[in-house]
Design a protein around this motif. Sequence first.
Motif, PDB file in Angstrom:
ATOM      1  N   ASN A 187       0.823  -1.205   0.000  1.00  0.00           N
ATOM      2  CA  ASN A 187       0.000   0.000   0.000  1.00  0.00           C
ATOM      3  C   ASN A 187       0.858   1.256   0.000  1.00  0.00           C
ATOM      4  O   ASN A 187       0.498   2.257  -0.631  1.00  0.00           O
ATOM      5  CB  ASN A 187      -0.937  -0.007   1.206  1.00  0.00           C
ATOM      6  N   LYS A 188       1.991   1.209   0.669  1.00  0.00           N
ATOM      7  CA  LYS A 188       2.897   2.363   0.641  1.00  0.00           C
ATOM      8  C   LYS A 188       3.493   2.557  -0.748  1.00  0.00           C
ATOM      9  O   LYS A 188       3.670   3.687  -1.216  1.00  0.00           O
ATOM     10  CB  LYS A 188       4.007   2.188   1.675  1.00  0.00           C
ATOM     11  N   ILE A 189       3.798   1.447  -1.417  1.00  0.00           N
ATOM     12  CA  ILE A 189       4.334   1.542  -2.788  1.00  0.00           C
ATOM     13  C   ILE A 189       3.299   2.175  -3.710  1.00  0.00           C
ATOM     14  O   ILE A 189       3.616   3.064  -4.512  1.00  0.00           O
ATOM     15  CB  ILE A 189       4.752   0.146  -3.295  1.00  0.00           C
ATOM     16  N   LYS A 190       2.057   1.717  -3.605  1.00  0.00           N
ATOM     17  CA  LYS A 190       0.986   2.291  -4.441  1.00  0.00           C
ATOM     18  C   LYS A 190       0.802   3.772  -4.137  1.00  0.00           C
ATOM     19  O   LYS A 190       0.612   4.588  -5.057  1.00  0.00           O
ATOM     20  CB  LYS A 190      -0.321   1.530  -4.207  1.00  0.00           C
ATOM     21  N   PHE A 191       0.838   4.122  -2.841  1.00  0.00           N
ATOM     22  CA  PHE A 191       0.687   5.528  -2.462  1.00  0.00           C
ATOM     23  C   PHE A 191       1.807   6.372  -3.070  1.00  0.00           C
ATOM     24  O   PHE A 191       1.559   7.439  -3.648  1.00  0.00           O
ATOM     25  CB  PHE A 191       0.703   5.667  -0.943  1.00  0.00           C
ATOM     26  N   LYS A 192       3.044   5.891  -2.949  1.00  0.00           N
ATOM     27  CA  LYS A 192       4.177   6.680  -3.451  1.00  0.00           C
ATOM     28  C   LYS A 192       4.136   6.817  -4.966  1.00  0.00           C
ATOM     29  O   LYS A 192       4.546   7.847  -5.521  1.00  0.00           O
ATOM     30  CB  LYS A 192       5.490   6.054  -2.983  1.00  0.00           C
ATOM     31  N   PHE A 193       3.618   5.795  -5.638  1.00  0.00           N
ATOM     32  CA  PHE A 193       3.454   5.914  -7.096  1.00  0.00           C
ATOM     33  C   PHE A 193       2.436   7.003  -7.422  1.00  0.00           C
ATOM     34  O   PHE A 193       2.646   7.820  -8.325  1.00  0.00           O
ATOM     35  CB  PHE A 193       2.998   4.580  -7.684  1.00  0.00           C
ATOM     36  N   PHE A 194       1.340   7.024  -6.659  1.00  0.00           N
ATOM     37  CA  PHE A 194       0.292   8.022  -6.901  1.00  0.00           C
ATOM     38  C   PHE A 194       0.844   9.436  -6.726  1.00  0.00           C
ATOM     39  O   PHE A 194       0.620  10.310  -7.571  1.00  0.00           O
ATOM     40  CB  PHE A 194      -0.877   7.791  -5.951  1.00  0.00           C
ATOM     41  N   VAL A 195       1.560   9.676  -5.621  1.00  0.00           N
ATOM     42  CA  VAL A 195       2.044  11.033  -5.381  1.00  0.00           C
ATOM     43  C   VAL A 195       3.184  11.395  -6.324  1.00  0.00           C
ATOM     44  O   VAL A 195       3.482  12.575  -6.523  1.00  0.00           O
ATOM     45  CB  VAL A 195       2.474  11.238  -3.911  1.00  0.00           C
ATOM     46  N   LYS A 196       3.808  10.376  -6.927  1.00  0.00           N
ATOM     47  CA  LYS A 196       4.850  10.660  -7.907  1.00  0.00           C
ATOM     48  C   LYS A 196       4.263  11.148  -9.220  1.00  0.00           C
ATOM     49  O   LYS A 196       4.845  12.019  -9.890  1.00  0.00           O
ATOM     50  CB  LYS A 196       5.695   9.404  -8.153  1.00  0.00           C
ATOM     51  N   ILE A 197       3.098  10.593  -9.594  1.00  0.00           N
ATOM     52  CA  ILE A 197       2.505  11.027 -10.863  1.00  0.00           C
ATOM     53  C   ILE A 197       1.653  12.281 -10.706  1.00  0.00           C
ATOM     54  O   ILE A 197       1.307  12.926 -11.695  1.00  0.00           O
ATOM     55  CB  ILE A 197       1.649   9.911 -11.498  1.00  0.00           C
ATOM     56  N   THR A 198       1.320  12.665  -9.451  1.00  0.00           N
ATOM     57  CA  THR A 198       0.498  13.855  -9.234  1.00  0.00           C
ATOM     58  C   THR A 198       1.108  15.109  -9.851  1.00  0.00           C
ATOM     59  O   THR A 198       0.419  15.862 -10.551  1.00  0.00           O
ATOM     60  CB  THR A 198       0.235  14.065  -7.735  1.00  0.00           C
ATOM     61  N   PRO A 199       2.406  15.383  -9.624  1.00  0.00           N
ATOM     62  CA  PRO A 199       2.977  16.575 -10.268  1.00  0.00           C
ATOM     63  C   PRO A 199       2.898  16.531 -11.781  1.00  0.00           C
ATOM     64  O   PRO A 199       2.780  17.572 -12.435  1.00  0.00           O
ATOM     65  CB  PRO A 199       4.432  16.564  -9.785  1.00  0.00           C
ATOM     66  N   ILE A 200       2.957  15.314 -12.348  1.00  0.00           N
ATOM     67  CA  ILE A 200       2.868  15.183 -13.811  1.00  0.00           C
ATOM     68  C   ILE A 200       1.464  15.526 -14.296  1.00  0.00           C
ATOM     69  O   ILE A 200       1.277  16.204 -15.307  1.00  0.00           O
ATOM     70  CB  ILE A 200       3.256  13.748 -14.228  1.00  0.00           C
ATOM     71  N   LEU A 201       0.451  15.071 -13.543  1.00  0.00           N
ATOM     72  CA  LEU A 201      -0.930  15.293 -13.940  1.00  0.00           C
ATOM     73  C   LEU A 201      -1.404  16.715 -13.642  1.00  0.00           C
ATOM     74  O   LEU A 201      -2.151  17.308 -14.418  1.00  0.00           O
ATOM     75  CB  LEU A 201      -1.842  14.295 -13.223  1.00  0.00           C
ATOM     76  N   LEU A 202      -0.982  17.257 -12.493  1.00  0.00           N
ATOM     77  CA  LEU A 202      -1.523  18.533 -12.020  1.00  0.00           C
ATOM     78  C   LEU A 202      -0.559  19.702 -12.173  1.00  0.00           C
ATOM     79  O   LEU A 202      -0.989  20.831 -12.392  1.00  0.00           O
ATOM     80  CB  LEU A 202      -1.926  18.411 -10.543  1.00  0.00           C
ATOM     81  N   GLY A 203       0.720  19.439 -11.976  1.00  0.00           N
ATOM     82  CA  GLY A 203       1.666  20.541 -12.037  1.00  0.00           C
ATOM     83  C   GLY A 203       1.924  21.171 -10.687  1.00  0.00           C
ATOM     84  O   GLY A 203       2.348  22.322 -10.610  1.00  0.00           O
ATOM     85  N   PHE A 204       1.669  20.456  -9.613  1.00  0.00           N
ATOM     86  CA  PHE A 204       2.131  20.897  -8.300  1.00  0.00           C
ATOM     87  C   PHE A 204       2.436  19.675  -7.456  1.00  0.00           C
ATOM     88  O   PHE A 204       1.906  18.582  -7.702  1.00  0.00           O
ATOM     89  CB  PHE A 204       1.129  21.819  -7.602  1.00  0.00           C
ATOM     90  N   GLY A 205       3.310  19.873  -6.483  1.00  0.00           N
ATOM     91  CA  GLY A 205       3.718  18.746  -5.657  1.00  0.00           C
ATOM     92  C   GLY A 205       4.244  19.188  -4.319  1.00  0.00           C
ATOM     93  O   GLY A 205       3.909  20.275  -3.823  1.00  0.00           O
ATOM     94  N   PHE A 206       5.096  18.391  -3.718  1.00  0.00           N
ATOM     95  CA  PHE A 206       5.563  18.640  -2.360  1.00  0.00           C
ATOM     96  C   PHE A 206       6.264  19.994  -2.171  1.00  0.00           C
ATOM     97  O   PHE A 206       6.124  20.603  -1.116  1.00  0.00           O
ATOM     98  CB  PHE A 206       6.482  17.505  -1.912  1.00  0.00           C
TER      99      PHE A 206
END
Length: 545
Positions: free
Chosen positions: A337-356
Amino acid sequence: MTHINAREAISLKTLLKNGKIFNGTGEEPFTGNVLYEDDRIITVGPDIGESEAEQVIDISGDAIAPGFIDGHSHNDWFAIKNEPLKYFEPFIRQGITTFVAGNCGISTIGFTKETDYVDKIGGGLFYFNDTTGKYPSFSDWAEAVDGKMPCNMAELVGHCSARASVTGSKPEKLTPEEEKEMLDIIDRDLAQGAAGVSLGLMYNPGIFADPEELRKVVELCVKYDRPLTVHPRAESKVSTCYPELSGRSHLLRALDELHEAARGTNLKLEYSHAIFVGRKTFADVDEFIKIMEQMNEEGIRAGYDIYDETLGVSVITVIMPTWYQALPEAEREKTWNKIKFKFFVKITPILLGFGFPDITLAYGGPALEKYEGMTVVEVAREMGISPADAYLYLCKESNFIGRVNQGAYTTPEIIKRQTLDPHCMFYMSDSWVEENGIQNPAIYDDYPKFIHDSILGSGDTLPNTIRKMSGSIADRFSLIDRGYIKEGYYADLTIFNEEEMKNGVPDQEKPFGIKRVIINGKPVFEGGEINAELLKTSGRVVRCR
C-alpha cells in the motif's frame, strides 16, 4: 471653525477635506470634500465649505474611496462569535468595511429549526463553536448580528447548508419531497433578504447535486434576480470529480456544467475564485475567458472574481488518494500500500503541475508546530527522510486534518490578465482568521496589493481597481446605498495614501497604505489603531430586496 479629532464626536456633521476622491464608478478621481452626518453622506464636491461642518478632518495628500467590499467571504461564521472583533481586525486594517458572506454553499443560514443534521451545517470547514447561537433563517441571523458585529455584511444562502438540513450527507438523488423542502428553505431566505445563493460543488453534500437539482436552484436565483455564486466542481487539470484522467480539462468540464445549468436564462452567474490549480491548468485561461464571453453573448450575466494571491488554503490530504486515507492504520503501513501511495504522489505533479515543494504546513497541531511554515520538502530535509515519507508523517500526526498553504494556484501574469478582463466582476479575499498556525496571507494585504499593482502598472487602472473593490460588488449583489461615494449613501469610507501604496512591500503579514477606515460614519481605524469600542456596534446587515 473648530477642528476636532474625529473620535471625539462621531455623531457630528463631519467634513473630510481636500481628499482625492475615487467615487466607485470607475471615473477619474477629483480633489474635493465629503460631508457626512451619522451614518450617511450628505454631499460630495469641491466647494463644500467648512462652515457646513461641526468637525473637519484635513486629508490633503490622501485618497478617499468607498469602503472596500470583500465580495467572497466566509466571515458570517465569525460574525456570530461571542467575541468577533479579532476575526475582523486584519480586514479592517486593509480597508474592508463590508463583506458578502455565506459563499461556497456553506452559510450559517439555510436550515430549519427542526433539522436533525445541524452538525452537518458548515461542511466540515466551519462549526457553531463559541457562538451566540444558531440562526436557521436569514431573518434570525440578521436580528442576531445587526449592529452587533464590526463590519457590514450581506449574506448568501448556501445550497450545501439547505441540502444538509434536509438529508445530511446523503449522496443519493433527492426525492421530490426532499428537493421541495430544500428549495423552500432557499426561497424563504431569498424572500427575507439574502443576497443570493451559493453553490459548493466540491463540498459535501453539494457534490451530490445533479443537473436537474442545479437547474432548479438557478431558477430560484432568476426568480429573485439574485446572483448564484459557485465554487466549481473542479479547479485543476484533473480531479476526483471526474473519472477520466485524459481529455478535456476537469476545470473546463466544471465550467461547462455551469454553462449548461444556466443556458437559456439571464442568470447572474458568479464563478468564485477563478484560480487554475497546478501549472498544468494554466493553459486553460484562454478557453476559460472565451466561455465567459460566450455565456454573456447568450444573455447569461456571467462573471468571476479573483484575489491577489498565487496560493490558497487547503487540507493536508490535498494530494492523498482517498483509498489510502480510508485504510485502517495497520493496512496503511503495509509495504504494498505504501508503494501504491508513493506511485500516486509521484505522478500527481505530472498530472496537475504541483507537488511537495508547493505544499507548506500551516497547522497540524502542537506536535507539528516546529514544522509550520515549512514545505513538505523542507520538512523531509529536516527529518532526513524522503518527501513522500515526510508527507505521510505530517498527515498521520495531524490526524489527516492538518491545514496547508498550497502554491501554484495562478501566476502574477494570469492575475494581471484577469484584472483587465471585463468579465472579472470584482476582487475578494476568500480568507478568514484561523485560531492557530500560519494564516492565509490574504487576510493581511490582499486589497492593498491590488492597489499596489495598479499604481505600478501591473494591474488595471486605479479608478477601475477601486470600482472592483466597491461599486462593482455593490451592483452585482444589489447592496443598496453602498459601494459609492454619493449623496445619501452610507458613510463607509476608506482613506489611503497612494505613495505608501506604491512603495509598500507586500506579503509581510501586515497591510500598508491605509490611513483611516469609517464604517457607517464611525471612525473605527486611524493612525494605525483600531477603535475596539466603536467596532462593537459599527457593522450592519445589508438586506437585499
